[in-house]
Design a protein around this motif. Structure first.
Motif, short mmCIF file in Angstrom:
data_model
loop_
_atom_site.label_atom_id
_atom_site.label_comp_id
_atom_site.label_asym_id
_atom_site.label_seq_id
_atom_site.Cartn_x
_atom_site.Cartn_y
_atom_site.Cartn_z
N VAL A 279 0.83 -1.19 0.00
CA VAL A 279 0.00 0.00 0.00
C VAL A 279 0.87 1.24 0.00
N ALA A 280 0.62 2.12 -0.96
CA ALA A 280 1.35 3.38 -1.04
C ALA A 280 0.58 4.43 -0.25
N GLY A 281 1.29 5.24 0.50
CA GLY A 281 0.64 6.28 1.29
C GLY A 281 0.97 6.11 2.75
N ASP A 282 0.65 7.14 3.53
CA ASP A 282 1.01 7.13 4.93
C ASP A 282 -0.11 6.55 5.76
N SER B 227 -1.36 -3.28 18.78
CA SER B 227 -2.18 -4.49 18.80
C SER B 227 -2.80 -4.80 17.43
N ALA B 228 -2.81 -3.82 16.53
CA ALA B 228 -3.46 -4.01 15.24
C ALA B 228 -2.71 -5.02 14.40
N ARG B 229 -3.46 -5.92 13.77
CA ARG B 229 -2.80 -6.95 12.97
C ARG B 229 -3.22 -6.91 11.50
N ALA B 230 -4.35 -6.23 11.23
CA ALA B 230 -4.81 -6.19 9.84
C ALA B 230 -5.56 -4.89 9.59
N LEU B 231 -5.69 -4.53 8.35
CA LEU B 231 -6.52 -3.38 8.03
C LEU B 231 -7.71 -3.82 7.20
N MET B 232 -8.82 -3.09 7.40
CA MET B 232 -10.06 -3.44 6.72
C MET B 232 -10.57 -2.26 5.93
N VAL B 233 -10.98 -2.52 4.70
CA VAL B 233 -11.58 -1.47 3.88
C VAL B 233 -12.89 -1.99 3.32
N ARG B 234 -13.97 -1.21 3.48
CA ARG B 234 -15.25 -1.58 2.90
C ARG B 234 -15.17 -1.41 1.38
N SER B 235 -15.79 -2.31 0.65
CA SER B 235 -15.69 -2.31 -0.82
C SER B 235 -16.07 -0.96 -1.42
N ARG C 196 -8.63 9.99 -6.90
CA ARG C 196 -8.60 10.69 -5.61
C ARG C 196 -9.45 11.94 -5.71
N ALA C 197 -10.73 11.78 -5.68
CA ALA C 197 -11.63 12.92 -5.80
C ALA C 197 -11.59 13.72 -4.51
N GLY C 198 -11.35 15.03 -4.64
CA GLY C 198 -11.36 15.91 -3.47
C GLY C 198 -10.35 15.49 -2.44
N GLY C 199 -9.20 15.02 -2.89
CA GLY C 199 -8.22 14.52 -1.95
C GLY C 199 -7.36 15.64 -1.35
N ASP C 200 -7.43 15.81 -0.06
CA ASP C 200 -6.51 16.75 0.59
C ASP C 200 -5.59 15.92 1.48
N GLY C 201 -4.79 15.13 0.81
CA GLY C 201 -3.87 14.27 1.54
C GLY C 201 -4.63 13.11 2.18
N GLY C 202 -3.93 12.28 2.93
CA GLY C 202 -4.56 11.20 3.66
C GLY C 202 -5.15 10.11 2.78
N TRP C 203 -4.57 9.84 1.65
CA TRP C 203 -5.06 8.76 0.80
C TRP C 203 -4.08 7.60 0.78
N VAL D 217 -8.13 4.84 -1.34
CA VAL D 217 -9.05 4.85 -0.21
C VAL D 217 -8.58 5.90 0.78
N ARG D 218 -9.55 6.68 1.29
CA ARG D 218 -9.19 7.71 2.26
C ARG D 218 -8.70 7.06 3.55
N ARG D 219 -7.69 7.64 4.11
CA ARG D 219 -7.10 7.06 5.32
C ARG D 219 -8.14 6.86 6.42
N ASP D 220 -9.06 7.83 6.55
CA ASP D 220 -10.04 7.70 7.64
C ASP D 220 -11.10 6.63 7.36
N ARG D 221 -11.08 6.07 6.16
CA ARG D 221 -11.99 4.96 5.87
C ARG D 221 -11.32 3.60 6.10
N VAL D 222 -10.06 3.65 6.48
CA VAL D 222 -9.37 2.40 6.74
C VAL D 222 -9.49 2.08 8.23
N HIS D 223 -9.99 0.89 8.50
CA HIS D 223 -10.17 0.50 9.90
C HIS D 223 -9.15 -0.57 10.26
N LEU D 224 -8.51 -0.38 11.41
CA LEU D 224 -7.49 -1.35 11.82
C LEU D 224 -8.09 -2.38 12.77
N LEU D 225 -7.78 -3.61 12.53
CA LEU D 225 -8.29 -4.71 13.38
C LEU D 225 -7.18 -5.21 14.30
#
Lengths: 362, 301
Positions: free
Chosen positions: A268-271, A278-286, A293-300, A354-362
């Motif tokens: 995954v490219a990006g910060d 404790s996080a072991r995986a990341l989850m993204v809803r389809s 990157r529509a309306g991207g102000d960083g964080g992608w 995917v926007r960073r704030d839409r990525v959920h860590l498990l």
């Protein structure tokens, strides 16, 4: 007369404040031979709250409901209602309304006799019983159906009769066991809204079992996701969907891509930002994947892979993408991305953002 | 030949005639499977029945007359025999209902494995002969039998009770034989009752007794009616059990028929009795069919 359509607001208010009571399930366990149906389950349904229990078959959700109804005796635990432990109380003394998956309408009685049954049991005079039953039938939009035979009703109508019969005696708790699973999709969705409205109106403490995740999210104040006899997450529908606590919940509800963190860091490219240890995986809803990157102000974050297939599904396109290591990703592109989707060809490389704030860590 | 083979002669655009022919052929083929059975029924049931009607219509002088029927209508002894037969059959039905309904309810409430055990116990008498069972009851019931010995030994009674050779013993023996036949349809109906209905009734506050009366029993009623009619109709034709356990004090139609034949060789009289029994049975069947249809139509779902 709570169910009378002409009831005044004050009467309804009186009913709401007085009759709602909480149900508290404490450390209930049940074994069937070697099978652990309920494993130390605790759950409190607050007064007037609507809780849906969601899980795959065999997860224990129906067993728990039947234990609350009094049809199944747990091996251990307590169930509190109205200040006392009712776990040893017979079902017919609990006074809970129950709606069954099979409706369980009495086939030898007409609609009116079915709905007056709980009132007759309680010795309510016949004319009053009929009046209250008629009012309950009005509530479920079956006014005038009293004389019909059960055999003459459609599935949806039977469901409504079952509902009317469960609320006609003004129970303080309503228990529903997959009540809509036998209905077709359109009717099911319509009934979900009606049951929700009915609950808003009556404010009965409700425990609802379903295996349909969408139904659970639609209908309930809180959702208890069950697996292997345990509640794995109990939260609001949005929290369950956005912030699942583990991979099971993430996969069971909605459509999700789950990447182990170790793998994700390479691909995954990006910060990713600060990650809890404790996080072991990341989850993204389809549907959170974007083609640009529509309306991207960083964080992608961006991931690229091979486009294996595009499926049109009406409201969206389903994109199947394989990452370099073979891991499959499902992304959904909404209708308004039709230009971008049109430009894609199976077999090409695509970038999914995917926007960073839409990525959920498990 | 084309006339016999529509497939060759029909050439419509929509193919409907071919499809209709296929459907008819399918029905014919499946009907063909019933042919052996139909032939047996025709040979062993219909022909003898017709023969019975035929014989009953001829008098002792070999001329056609209704004298056989006239004698039955006139003779008080015949009327008594009919009454006895119906009384015994009815008593057997009542005994079967009183014993069988609670027992079937009990078996139905058991988990599958144990219910098989109890069902086997009920069906066991099926595998012993009528004669053996009748004599077994005699061993128990006669003046010097086990029951009387025990009762006298316990001082319940001084003189032996008249337990055998009467209506009581006959009905007892017949109930023993008919009980499995009664329980099977009743249990079938009970097994078809959705357990959720019982739970639903309980959730609405109904006690076990109320649920039994208002939900369980009405839904089992068609099975109970079927069992009762079956037992009644079969009981009308009993011979061995009333002959042995009635000991001459209980005369039913079948015994009178046998006597007409073996003692007097009067085929006409015997046939007339047989025909009357057949007519009564047919009427009862028609009646029960009507009752069943009403019961079932009331709970179509």
């Amino acid at each position: 007369m709570l169910l009378s359509p002409a009831s005044t607001p004050s009467q309804t208010g009186h009913m709401n404040s007085r009759s709602a009571e909480s149900v508290r399930i404490e450390a209930v366990s049940k074994m069937y031979g070697e099978f652990r149906a309920l494993d130390d389950v605790s759950l409190t349904v607050e007064a007037g709250e609507f809780v849906a229990m969601l899980g795959p078959s065999g997860s224990g959700k129906s067993t728990l409901l039947m234990a609350v109804a009094g049809f199944i005796r747990p091996d251990r635990g307590r169930i509190f209602f109205g200040g006392s432990d009712i776990v040893r109380l017979p079902a017919n003394q609990r006074g809970f309304g129950v709606v069954f998956q099979s409706y369980a309408l009495f086939p030898h009685m007409d609609v009116m006799a079915n709905v007056t049954f709980p009132l007759n049991v309680r010795g309510v005079p016949q004319d009053e019983a009929r009046r209250r039953a008629a009012a309950a039938l009005d509530v479920v939009k079956l006014g005038g159906f009293g004389g019909r035979r059960i055999g003459e009703l459609s599935g949806g109508q039977r469901q409504r009769v079952a509902l009317a019969r469960a609320i006609v005696f003004e129970p303080k708790v309503l228990l529903m066991d997959e009540p809509l699973s036998a209905l077709d999709k359109t009717l099911r969705e319509e009934m979900q809204m009606e049951i929700r409205e009915l609950h808003n109106k009556l404010q009965i403490t409700t425990l609802y079992v379903t295996h349909d995740q969408r139904e659970a999210l639609t209908i309930a104040d809180r959702v208890a996701v069950m697996n292997k006899g345990r509640i794995v997450q109990l939260d609001s529908p949005e929290a369950i969907y956005r912030r699942p606590t583990d991979e099971f919940v993430a996969r069971f509800i909605g459509e999700a891509t789950i990447l182990p963190l170790a793998k994700a860091r390479g691909m995954v490219a990006g910060d990713l930002g600060a990650v809890e240890p404790s996080a072991r995986a990341l989850m993204v809803r389809s549907e959170d994947f974007c083609l640009s990157r529509a309306g991207g102000d960083g964080g992608w974050l961006t991931v690229s892979g091979l486009l294996r297939g595009i499926v049109f599904q009406g409201d969206s396109w389903l994109l199947q993408v394989d990452l370099a290591d073979g891991q499959a990703i499902t992304a959904r592109a909404q209708k308004h991305f039709s230009a971008e989707v049109g430009a894609l060809e199976v077999g090409q490389t695509v970038e999914l953002h995917v926007r960073r704030d839409r990525v959920h860590l498990l | 030949m084309t006339a016999l083979n529509p497939a060759a002669s029909l050439r419509e655009a929509d193919n409907s005639a071919h499809l209709a022919w296929d459907a008819r052929l399918e029905r014919l083929v499946s009907f063909a499977f019933t042919l052996p059975c139909l032939m047996v029924v025709a040979l062993c049931v219909l022909v003898p029945c017709a023969w019975l009607f035929f014989l009953s219509a001829y008098g002792a002088d070999g001329r056609m007359s209704l004298e056989n029927y006239q004698r039955i209508v006139d003779g008080a002894s015949y009327a008594r025999i009919f009454v006895t037969t119906f009384q015994v059959a009815l008593a057997t039905v009542v005994a079967c209902v009183v014993i069988g309904v609670p027992f079937a309810t009990f078996i139905n409430s058991l988990p599958p494995r144990r219910s098989v055990l109890f069902l086997a116990a009920v069906l066991l008498p099926f595998w012993t002969s009528l004669l053996v069972r009748a004599y077994a009851w005699l061993v128990l019931l006669q003046r010097t039998g086990i029951v009387n010995s025990v009762l006298m030994g316990l001082g319940v009674t001084n003189a032996p009770l008249e337990l055998a050779f009467n209506h009581f013993a006959t009905v007892l023996g017949m109930t023993h034989i008919m009980l499995p036949i009664f329980i099977l349809p009743v249990l079938g109906a009970m097994r078809n009752i959705d357990r959720a209905l019982i739970r639903a009734a309980a959730s609405m506050g109904a006690t076990r007794g109320y649920t039994f009366r208002k939900v369980f029993l009405p839904l089992a009623a068609p099975g109970i009616a079927a069992g009762a009619i079956l037992v009644f109709v079969m009981s009308l034709g009993f011979y061995v059990t009333p002959a042995i356990l009635g000991g001459g004090n209980v005369t039913v139609i079948s015994m009178r028929i046998a006597r007409s034949l073996s003692n007097y060789s009067n085929w006409g009289a015997a046939s007339a009795l047989g025909v009357l029994l057949l007519v009564f049975t047919a009427l009862l069947f028609a009646l029960s069919y009507g009752v069943q249809r009403i019961l079932l139509s009331r709970q179509r779902s």
